[in-house]
Write an enzyme that holds these catalytic residues in place. Structure first.
Site, PDB file in Angstrom:
ATOM      1  N   SER A 173     -10.138  -0.620   6.795  1.00 40.92           N
ATOM      2  CA  SER A 173      -9.433  -0.458   5.315  1.00 40.92           C
ATOM      3  C   SER A 173      -8.833  -1.763   4.948  1.00 40.92           C
ATOM      4  O   SER A 173      -8.279  -1.826   3.727  1.00 40.92           O
ATOM      5  CB  SER A 173      -8.397   0.611   5.396  1.00 40.92           C
ATOM      6  OG  SER A 173      -9.304   1.949   5.295  1.00 40.92           O
ATOM      7  N   LYS A 208       1.036  -1.014  -0.071  1.00 43.03           N
ATOM      8  CA  LYS A 208      -0.159  -0.093   0.096  1.00 43.03           C
ATOM      9  C   LYS A 208       1.062   1.246  -0.080  1.00 43.03           C
ATOM     10  O   LYS A 208       1.880   1.332   0.580  1.00 43.03           O
ATOM     11  CB  LYS A 208      -0.882   0.113   1.222  1.00 43.03           C
ATOM     12  CG  LYS A 208      -1.871   1.278   1.394  1.00 43.03           C
ATOM     13  CD  LYS A 208      -2.702   0.910   2.617  1.00 43.03           C
ATOM     14  CE  LYS A 208      -3.887   2.040   2.402  1.00 43.03           C
ATOM     15  NZ  LYS A 208      -4.894   1.686   3.732  1.00 43.03           N
ATOM     16  N   SER A 234      -9.765   1.755   2.610  1.00 40.61           N
ATOM     17  CA  SER A 234      -8.800   2.494   1.743  1.00 40.61           C
ATOM     18  C   SER A 234      -7.901   1.707   1.076  1.00 40.61           C
ATOM     19  O   SER A 234      -7.367   2.099   0.253  1.00 40.61           O
ATOM     20  CB  SER A 234      -8.023   3.566   2.558  1.00 40.61           C
ATOM     21  OG  SER A 234      -7.655   3.040   3.510  1.00 40.61           O
TER      22      SER A 234
END
Ligand code: GLN
Length: 483
Positions: A182, A83, A158
């Site tokens: 997330s 990420k 996210s």
């Protein structure tokens, strides 16, 4: 053979037997990314050069282990993606924000250091809502990530890029972060396994902060075994993160966990009117299967659940307003001519930060202001304590509590791109079942258990603090039952 469909263990065996090399694996993944990511937008950057260099080096290590007759680590030579809120030295780290568009990470996050030590191959950095605030990656300054199962829909967020990358076989596994859902929510929407560890189980050093009392790094994987391999490789106390803790693995591993010996709690508040009937049906049918396999199913109540979202949206923005004060836009290319320093800040932050981030900075600044601190921030901390106590009571086994909780991850499957972007409150509801556990610092996992048409649905398995092994063992038993 398509090498990108292999699990970590299968790829490891292939490397060991000399069926293919890490360079072969890496090239297969890079090709997948080239062919499919133009449309999906799971990656913000592809670190091709780094990946191939790492793979060449690792292949030498693997060849040597064959000659010397010792084994190499499970993650050695296996390609992953990270990420874009987690720092990889020498690579861009934007956190999905314009304000960090030109920021190059000066050091490795602890999780990256650990992965590199094991010989992991890093393919690239994955898309995220700006500063990890959101549930759809629509808040990314660099475009939405599409759901590989239906490209008109979101991948969740996210960590939508990390979830979609695994779902589309563009990485063998990925890392994401979970502040309010997330990891679990995008895992559920993309049909992959996602584990949010106990707060403190994995070092946060090198993760760009969203809300520090909630942020946690964890893995996305194709199956439970892979998620466990990655979690075991990144967990543990770190002197660079004072909130990290050592797990007492000896005692955890000593106990074999199985469904037959489990008391599973089903919290009634997680089956409220908001949950889509099809989602409820799938989750209930898995609970029934667990019961048929010998688990004791207990209906329970977590009465403070209804306050969790409101509590989160005071604490989270408050911490954001402090954490994001450091981004002035000066070093990474956004500041222009101005009359004075204040104007520099106003211009660069005005340009560099998106609407959701600004909304939360304003909300948080308001909640922490001297006149409102007691009414909002202090009150929210008190409510957070009530939520913790609900869970503590639920998991108090000697007092008749349960081992684990089963419930939905998300009230709905992947929604249409654009459907919720203009209503922050309806977007916030996406995390209604993942936020309470974060306020209590508990671990939770999303296991794909069914589909509505093409759209995956995840079961959430919640455990007590540091009971990842119990969660993973039971999830693995369910995974076998359902396959
Ligand atoms: N969707 C939630 C939020 O916007 C959770 C995000 C996260 O876990 N990073 O805060």
């Amino acid at each position: 053979m398509d090498l990108t469909t292999l699990t970590i263990r299968e790829a490891h065996e292939g490397l060991k037997n000399g069926d293919f090399t890490s360079v072969d694996l890496t090239k297969a993944y890079l090709k997948k990314i080239k062919d499919f990511d133009g449309e999906l937008n799971a990656f913000l950057s592809v670190t091709e050069k780094l990946a191939l260099e790492q793979a060449i080096r690792v292949d030498e290590r693997i060849a040597l282990s064959g000659v010397e007759g010792h084994d190499f680590s499970m993650l050695c030579g296996i390609p992953c993606a990270i990420k874009d809120a987690i720092m990889v030295e020498g690579e861009k780290c934007t956190a999905g924000s314009k304000i960090l568009e030109n920021y190059v990470a000066p050091y490795d996050a602890t999780v990256i250091k650990k992965l590199k030590e094991q010989g992991a191959i890093i393919l690239g950095k994955t898309n995220t809502d700006e500063f990890t605030m959101g549930s759809s990656t629509e808040n990314s300054a660099f475009g939405v990530t599409k759901n590989p199962h239906d490209k008109t829909r979101v991948a969740g967020g996210s960590s939508g890029g990390s979830a979609a990358a695994v779902a589309a076989n563009m990485a063998c596994y990925t890392l994401g972060s979970d502040t309010g859902g997330s990891i679990r929510q995008p895992a559920s929407l993309c049909g992959v396994v996602g584990l949010c560890p106990t707060y403190g189980a994995v070092s946060r050093y090198g993760l760009i902060a969203h809300a520090s009392s909630l942020d946690q790094i964890g893995p996305f994987a194709k199956n439970i075994e892979d998620a466990k391999i990655v979690f075991d490789s990144i967990k543990g106390k770190d002197s660079m993160d004072a909130t990290s803790a050592e797990l007492n693995l000896e005692s955890l591993n000593a106990k074999p966990y199985n469904l037959k010996a489990m008391r599973i709690g089903v919290p009634k508040e997680y089956f409220s009117e908001g949950v889509e009937p099809e989602v409820e049906k799938i989750i209930k049918s898995v609970i029934k299967k667990a019961e048929d396999a010998g688990a004791e199913i207990v209906g329970i109540s977590l009465p403070s659940t209804e306050f969790a979202l409101a509590c989160y949206y005071v604490i989270d923005p408050s911490e954001i307003s402090a954490n994001l004060a450091r981004f002035d836009g000066i070093k990474y290319g956004l500041s222009g001519p101005a009359e004075n320093l204040l104007e520099v800040y106003l211009k660069s932050r005005g340009k560099g930060l998106g609407a959701e981030v600004k909304r939360r900075i304003m909300l948080g600044t308001y909640c922490l202001s001297s006149g409102y601190y007691d009414a909002y921030y202090k009150k929210a901390q008190e409510v957070r304590q009530l939520i913790r106590e609900d869970f503590a009571k639920a998991f108090d086994l000697p007092a008749g509590g349960v081992d684990l909780l089963f419930c939905p991850v998300s009230p709905f499957p992947a929604f249409k791109i654009g459907e919720k972007i203009n209503g922050p409150l309806s977007m916030y509801l996406a995390d209604i079942y993942t936020i309470p556990t974060k306020l209590a610092g508990l671990p939770g996992l999303s296991l794909p258990v069914g589909k509505i048409g093409e759209l995956p649905v995840g079961l959430q398995i919640i455990g007590n603090h540091f009971e990842e092994n119990k969660i993973l063992a039971i999830a693995s038993e369910l995974e076998k039952m359902l396959s």
